[in-house]
Design a protein around this motif. Structure first.
Motif, PDB file in Angstrom:
ATOM      1  N   CYS A   1       0.825  -1.212   0.000  1.00  0.00           N
ATOM      2  CA  CYS A   1       0.000   0.000   0.000  1.00  0.00           C
ATOM      3  C   CYS A   1       0.857   1.259   0.000  1.00  0.00           C
ATOM      4  CB  CYS A   1      -0.940  -0.009   1.202  1.00  0.00           C
ATOM      5  SG  CYS A   1      -1.997  -1.460   1.236  1.00  0.00           S
TER       6      CYS A   1
ATOM      7  N   LEU B   1       3.944   1.484  -1.186  1.00  0.00           N
ATOM      8  CA  LEU B   1       4.559   1.587  -2.522  1.00  0.00           C
ATOM      9  C   LEU B   1       3.532   2.101  -3.536  1.00  0.00           C
ATOM     10  CD1 LEU B   1       6.624  -1.738  -2.566  1.00  0.00           C
ATOM     11  CD2 LEU B   1       7.534   0.599  -2.420  1.00  0.00           C
ATOM     12  N   HIS B   2       2.308   1.586  -3.445  1.00  0.00           N
ATOM     13  CA  HIS B   2       1.262   2.051  -4.357  1.00  0.00           C
ATOM     14  C   HIS B   2       1.001   3.542  -4.163  1.00  0.00           C
ATOM     15  CE1 HIS B   2      -2.510   2.444  -6.507  1.00  0.00           C
ATOM     16  NE2 HIS B   2      -3.057   2.930  -5.412  1.00  0.00           N
TER      17      HIS B   2
ATOM     18  N   LEU C   1       3.017   5.764  -3.163  1.00  0.00           N
ATOM     19  CA  LEU C   1       4.159   6.551  -3.641  1.00  0.00           C
ATOM     20  C   LEU C   1       4.321   6.491  -5.161  1.00  0.00           C
ATOM     21  CD1 LEU C   1       6.760   5.539  -0.897  1.00  0.00           C
ATOM     22  CD2 LEU C   1       5.536   7.725  -1.078  1.00  0.00           C
ATOM     23  N   ALA C   2       3.664   5.535  -5.805  1.00  0.00           N
ATOM     24  CA  ALA C   2       3.875   5.306  -7.235  1.00  0.00           C
ATOM     25  C   ALA C   2       3.023   6.222  -8.102  1.00  0.00           C
ATOM     26  CB  ALA C   2       3.595   3.838  -7.564  1.00  0.00           C
ATOM     27  N   ASP C   3       3.094   7.492  -7.848  1.00  0.00           N
ATOM     28  CA  ASP C   3       2.334   8.476  -8.613  1.00  0.00           C
ATOM     29  C   ASP C   3       3.088   9.803  -8.568  1.00  0.00           C
ATOM     30  OD1 ASP C   3      -0.637   9.313  -9.644  1.00  0.00           O
ATOM     31  OD2 ASP C   3       0.276  10.890  -8.402  1.00  0.00           O
ATOM     32  N   PRO C   4       3.247  10.465  -9.696  1.00  0.00           N
ATOM     33  CA  PRO C   4       4.067  11.692  -9.700  1.00  0.00           C
ATOM     34  C   PRO C   4       3.499  12.813  -8.837  1.00  0.00           C
ATOM     35  CG  PRO C   4       3.115  11.258 -11.873  1.00  0.00           C
ATOM     36  CD  PRO C   4       2.836  10.048 -11.037  1.00  0.00           C
TER      37      PRO C   4
ATOM     38  N   LEU D   1       4.113  11.858  -5.206  1.00  0.00           N
ATOM     39  CA  LEU D   1       5.529  12.032  -4.876  1.00  0.00           C
ATOM     40  C   LEU D   1       5.845  13.503  -4.643  1.00  0.00           C
ATOM     41  CD1 LEU D   1       7.492   9.542  -7.172  1.00  0.00           C
ATOM     42  CD2 LEU D   1       7.316   9.504  -4.682  1.00  0.00           C
TER      43      LEU D   1
ATOM     44  N   VAL E   1      13.438   6.836  -1.326  1.00  0.00           N
ATOM     45  CA  VAL E   1      12.523   7.460  -2.291  1.00  0.00           C
ATOM     46  C   VAL E   1      12.807   8.959  -2.380  1.00  0.00           C
ATOM     47  CG1 VAL E   1      10.101   8.056  -2.715  1.00  0.00           C
ATOM     48  CG2 VAL E   1      10.725   5.716  -2.083  1.00  0.00           C
TER      49      VAL E   1
ATOM     50  N   LEU F   1       9.658  12.636 -12.814  1.00  0.00           N
ATOM     51  CA  LEU F   1       8.316  12.413 -12.267  1.00  0.00           C
ATOM     52  C   LEU F   1       7.280  12.279 -13.379  1.00  0.00           C
ATOM     53  CD1 LEU F   1       8.150  14.681  -9.108  1.00  0.00           C
ATOM     54  CD2 LEU F   1       8.602  12.252  -9.299  1.00  0.00           C
TER      55      LEU F   1
END
Lengths: 127, 127
Positions: free
Chosen positions: B23, B25-26, B28-31, B34, B104, B123
């Motif tokens: 969750c 990682l998910h 954080l996985a967006d510009p 971030l 990160v 990004l």
């Protein structure tokens, strides 16, 4: 993107200098893909055949997961005959995102090869 | 999940011991997310109002991004009057996933507050 001329059988992958943080995080943000990464890390640099990963998903879903990891630059895939062999791009990831893969691997629960029936603790699908 | 009785105005969040790697990682996985995390990290622990984030997205999309971050346990949100104030859960993340947030943040390009017109290098949305 495609290194086939340099290394026959290598499937297309992003060069190390072009790995994108968002894409790597997205690739890692899935319990099945984390299990693949954990098994490859446990192989200590040895290549593992896709067929060695006994994940509780269909073959096409497994192929999808490997492709997401490869296209993000997390793994490298070679064709060998009718097989696809996989390795972690440990050095490329460490050069581009120092400490990231180590932190993710350290956060993973122990994921033994013979415990495929139930997800490892902490790898639940739902947020 | 809900600490309102202990701390009025705190929005529901997962306890530190229940943060899930997938969750986080998910989340954080967006510009855009971030960028929110980078700005909060740059605030050095200070609370930032949602309105302080001049992201190139609609208000409802921004609300969604903050909610994803909060529900994953990456940020903490307090209501203060009509505002929502945000902080990074730096200590909780460090305790549960040592080194992850640092890696990160170190991988992020410099993301100045006045450079919102174009995405910061690295990004990009697309993988």
């Amino acid at each position: 993107m495609d290194h086939d001329q340099d290394c026959p059988g290598l499937l297309p992958e992003p060069p190390a200098a072009e790995l994108k943080l968002v894409c790597v995080l997205h690739a890692l943000a899935d319990p099945m893909r984390l299990r693949i990464v954990a098994e490859l890390a446990g192989a200590g640099g040895d290549e593992l055949n896709c067929l060695a990963f006994e994940l509780p998903v269909t073959k096409s879903t497994m192929t999808h997961h490997f492709r997401v990891l490869r296209e993000a630059g997390v793994i490298r895939q070679h064709r060998r005959g009718t097989s696809k062999m996989n390795t972690l791009r440990t050095e490329d990831l460490a050069a581009r995102f120092p400490g990231l893969l180590e932190a993710v691997l350290a956060a993973l629960p122990h994921c033994p090869r013979d415990a495929h029936a139930t997800p490892a603790a902490g790898l639940e699908t739902n947020c």
